[in-house]
Design a protein around this motif. Structure first.
Motif, PDB file in Angstrom:
ATOM      1  N   GLU A 185      54.733 -20.015 -92.893  1.00  0.00           N
ATOM      2  CA  GLU A 185      55.668 -21.042 -93.181  1.00  0.00           C
ATOM      3  C   GLU A 185      55.139 -22.461 -92.748  1.00  0.00           C
ATOM      4  O   GLU A 185      54.507 -22.718 -91.785  1.00  0.00           O
ATOM      5  N   TYR A 186      55.397 -23.534 -93.490  1.00  0.00           N
ATOM      6  CA  TYR A 186      54.898 -24.901 -93.181  1.00  0.00           C
ATOM      7  C   TYR A 186      56.362 -25.738 -93.021  1.00  0.00           C
ATOM      8  O   TYR A 186      56.774 -26.242 -94.136  1.00  0.00           O
ATOM      9  N   VAL A 187      57.023 -25.813 -91.953  1.00  0.00           N
ATOM     10  CA  VAL A 187      57.698 -26.447 -91.468  1.00  0.00           C
ATOM     11  C   VAL A 187      57.643 -28.127 -91.572  1.00  0.00           C
ATOM     12  O   VAL A 187      56.605 -28.302 -90.936  1.00  0.00           O
ATOM     13  N   GLY A 188      58.507 -28.593 -92.326  1.00  0.00           N
ATOM     14  CA  GLY A 188      58.224 -30.106 -92.804  1.00  0.00           C
ATOM     15  C   GLY A 188      57.699 -30.340 -94.164  1.00  0.00           C
ATOM     16  O   GLY A 188      57.536 -31.465 -94.472  1.00  0.00           O
ATOM     17  N   ALA A 189      57.406 -29.221 -94.622  1.00  0.00           N
ATOM     18  CA  ALA A 189      56.728 -29.243 -96.401  1.00  0.00           C
ATOM     19  C   ALA A 189      57.637 -28.496 -97.056  1.00  0.00           C
ATOM     20  O   ALA A 189      57.032 -28.061 -97.944  1.00  0.00           O
ATOM     21  N   GLU A 205      54.001 -36.755 -99.365  1.00  0.00           N
ATOM     22  CA  GLU A 205      52.999 -36.189 -98.464  1.00  0.00           C
ATOM     23  C   GLU A 205      53.761 -36.210 -97.038  1.00  0.00           C
ATOM     24  O   GLU A 205      54.259 -37.252 -96.547  1.00  0.00           O
ATOM     25  N   PRO A 206      54.112 -35.108 -96.510  1.00  0.00           N
ATOM     26  CA  PRO A 206      54.713 -35.072 -95.026  1.00  0.00           C
ATOM     27  C   PRO A 206      53.758 -35.662 -93.919  1.00  0.00           C
ATOM     28  O   PRO A 206      52.680 -35.468 -94.016  1.00  0.00           O
ATOM     29  N   LEU A 207      54.615 -36.203 -93.011  1.00  0.00           N
ATOM     30  CA  LEU A 207      53.888 -37.037 -91.940  1.00  0.00           C
ATOM     31  C   LEU A 207      53.628 -36.034 -90.956  1.00  0.00           C
ATOM     32  O   LEU A 207      52.478 -36.221 -90.381  1.00  0.00           O
ATOM     33  N   GLU A 208      54.095 -34.942 -90.766  1.00  0.00           N
ATOM     34  CA  GLU A 208      53.934 -33.904 -89.937  1.00  0.00           C
ATOM     35  C   GLU A 208      54.407 -32.657 -90.265  1.00  0.00           C
ATOM     36  O   GLU A 208      55.149 -32.460 -90.980  1.00  0.00           O
ATOM     37  N   VAL A 209      53.538 -31.518 -90.043  1.00  0.00           N
ATOM     38  CA  VAL A 209      53.836 -30.018 -90.516  1.00  0.00           C
ATOM     39  C   VAL A 209      53.567 -29.180 -89.303  1.00  0.00           C
ATOM     40  O   VAL A 209      52.633 -29.287 -88.605  1.00  0.00           O
ATOM     41  N   ARG A 210      54.656 -28.370 -89.178  1.00  0.00           N
ATOM     42  CA  ARG A 210      54.381 -27.293 -88.115  1.00  0.00           C
ATOM     43  C   ARG A 210      54.161 -25.995 -88.667  1.00  0.00           C
ATOM     44  O   ARG A 210      54.997 -25.509 -89.798  1.00  0.00           O
ATOM     45  N   VAL A 211      52.877 -25.240 -88.591  1.00  0.00           N
ATOM     46  CA  VAL A 211      52.711 -23.983 -89.273  1.00  0.00           C
ATOM     47  C   VAL A 211      53.348 -22.915 -88.133  1.00  0.00           C
ATOM     48  O   VAL A 211      53.284 -22.873 -87.020  1.00  0.00           O
ATOM     49  N   ARG A 212      54.017 -21.930 -88.977  1.00  0.00           N
ATOM     50  CA  ARG A 212      54.548 -20.789 -88.352  1.00  0.00           C
ATOM     51  C   ARG A 212      54.010 -19.641 -88.896  1.00  0.00           C
ATOM     52  O   ARG A 212      54.137 -19.395 -90.054  1.00  0.00           O
ATOM     53  N   VAL A 213      53.450 -18.776 -88.151  1.00  0.00           N
ATOM     54  CA  VAL A 213      52.766 -17.512 -88.466  1.00  0.00           C
ATOM     55  C   VAL A 213      53.396 -16.262 -87.850  1.00  0.00           C
ATOM     56  O   VAL A 213      53.440 -16.388 -86.550  1.00  0.00           O
TER      57      VAL A 213
END
Length: 459
Positions: free
Chosen positions: A375-379, A391-399
């Motif tokens: 998941e790309y949280v924030g996108a 364009e998101p300013l920040e993205v949190r990757v969740r694997v």
């Protein structure tokens, strides 16, 4: 100023029921406020979900801790409210027993002794654990359409939804505190009503339907008083950080007035009550519980002053011959890792990071891509890729990955954390973890195969 329970126009006293919790991790302080100021007859803690009871069985099976199978917050809750409840004559009912109601009863008695409260009578309701019965019956599992015996996973829990009857029995035997396992949420409130008003559990489904409506409105506690309802633009709720939990003054005919304590935050009106009435209800005309098939389609809600709502009009038909059973299966392990990227091209760097992790999980640890979820949280993760442009300013990757054992599950977060020095620029805030997966499914069991028992002991 706090007033006591109301009196009906005919002069009959009402029963005041307070909502002390709406889920396993709920706050404690609103319940303490109700215990101290609410002048309650009963304080009810609803602390059990389908996943939480399955997880409690898994904890209990793998632990030497005698309290591993109960609600982890139960001791804290009962320690906070038992003395003021005792002083006010308020009785406590809760499903915090989870996988082990006798252990929760032991904890309750120990807290009573610790607080110097002699003579507290504590009831444990058992019989919802139907693991042996479902194995004999071999019912069809709803989610798969296959017989239970056709499932290769290890079955670790099977709990039937009990109704109000054993709670009524416990209260009739003088219990000050009743702790149960899996009981239908509204039944926690219906039990005190049946006991106090002498309603028949088989002879008047209309009364049981009205009592079930009250229980359903109260069972999620703060949701009725504005929690989960609030939106700062369209549905503002005042002082949400000081949310007060609700109570109901219920008349012998099953009608009720909902309220909350003066001075508490939140909002109780027809809109909040309507949302809660429909919460988790598939068919309002046929809400199936162990006690009654309740009909909420004619419920009427009327504002009766600030933070007061009158409720009436529910009905019901004969209770079902079968009870729903929650099944818990061991389904391996799940590993997780998260890391954040911010600034220009954050999403591109986040995607590169995920590609690196997915590749290494396959090549180094043998976890195929089909068992990995990114998941790309924030996108737009919550929108499944349907977020708008920009364009998101920040993205949190969740694997997250499903694995057969805890060692392999740990590798998922390890690979994400290693992106600090082996991945794209600017990664930070990594977090990792692993947990056993207990899958929850459902079936039906003939109610004649379920035998509740009540044990009452004094502290």
């Amino acid at each position: 100023m706090v007033t006591g329970p109301e009196v009906t126009p005919g002069g009959t006293p009402t029963l005041r029921l307070g909502a002390g919790a709406g889920y396993a991790g709920d706050r404690v302080d609103p319940a303490v406020d109700l215990a101290r100021r609410g002048r309650l007859d009963h304080l009810v803690f609803e602390c059990l979900g389908e996943r939480t009871i399955a997880a409690a069985h898994a904890r209990r099976a793998g632990s030497a801790d005698a309290t591993a199978g109960i609600d982890p917050l139960w001791a804290r809750r009962v320690r906070a409210v038992l003395a003021p409840c005792r002083a006010a004559g308020t009785r406590i009912v809760s499903n915090a027993g989870a996988a082990d109601p006798p252990a929760a009863a032991d904890v309750t008695r120990a807290v009573a002794r610790e607080l110097g409260l002699a003579g507290v009578r504590v009831a444990a309701v058992t019989g919802d654990d139907v693991l042996a019965a479902v194995r004999r019956a071999d019912p069809v599992v709803w989610e798969t359409g296959r017989k239970l015996s056709e499932h290769p996973e290890t079955l670790v829990a099977a709990n039937a939804y009990l109704g109000a009857e054993p709670i009524v029995t416990a209260l009739a035997e003088g219990a000050d505190v009743v702790v149960t396992g899996r009981v239908a949420d509204p039944a926690l409130y219906l039990g005190p009503l049946v006991h106090a008003f002498g309603w028949s559990l088989t002879g008047d489904p209309g009364l049981l339907g009205r009592g079930t409506a009250v229980g359903h409105l109260l069972e999620c506690a703060g949701q009725l008083t504005g929690g989960y309802f609030a939106d700062p633009v369209t549905k503002p709720v005042p002082r949400l950080a000081e949310l007060g939990f609700p109570y109901a003054d219920v008349a012998p005919d099953g009608s009720a007035v909902l309220g909350k304590l003066a001075g508490t935050g939140g909002l109780l009106d027809v809109a909040t009550a309507t949302e809660q009435l429909l919460y988790e209800v598939g068919d309002p005309s046929a809400y199936v519980t162990p006690d009654v098939v309740a009909d909420f389609s004619s419920v009427h809600l009327e504002q009766d002053g600030p933070d007061r709502v009158r409720v009436g009009g529910a009905s019901g038909s004969e209770r079902p011959g079968s009870l729903k059973v929650t099944l818990g299966f061991r389904e391996g392990w799940e590993g997780e890792g998260q890391i954040s990227y911010a600034g220009p091209r954050a999403l591109e760097r986040a995607r590169l990071a995920a590609d690196v992790v997915v590749s290494r999980l396959d090549r180094v640890h043998g976890i195929g891509a089909d068992d990995v979820h990114v998941e790309y949280v924030g996108a737009g993760a919550a929108f499944r890729g349907l977020a708008g442009p920009g364009e998101p300013l920040e993205v949190r990757v969740r694997v997250v990955a499903r694995t057969p054992d805890p060692e392999t599950a740990e590798a998922v977060g390890w690979e994400v954390e290693s992106l600090y020095t082996n991945g794209p620029a600017g990664g930070g805030g990594a977090r990792r973890g692993a947990r056993e997966v207990v899958a929850v499914r459902s079936c039906l069991l003939d109610r004649r195969d379920v035998r509740p028992e009540v044990s009452v002991r004094e502290a």
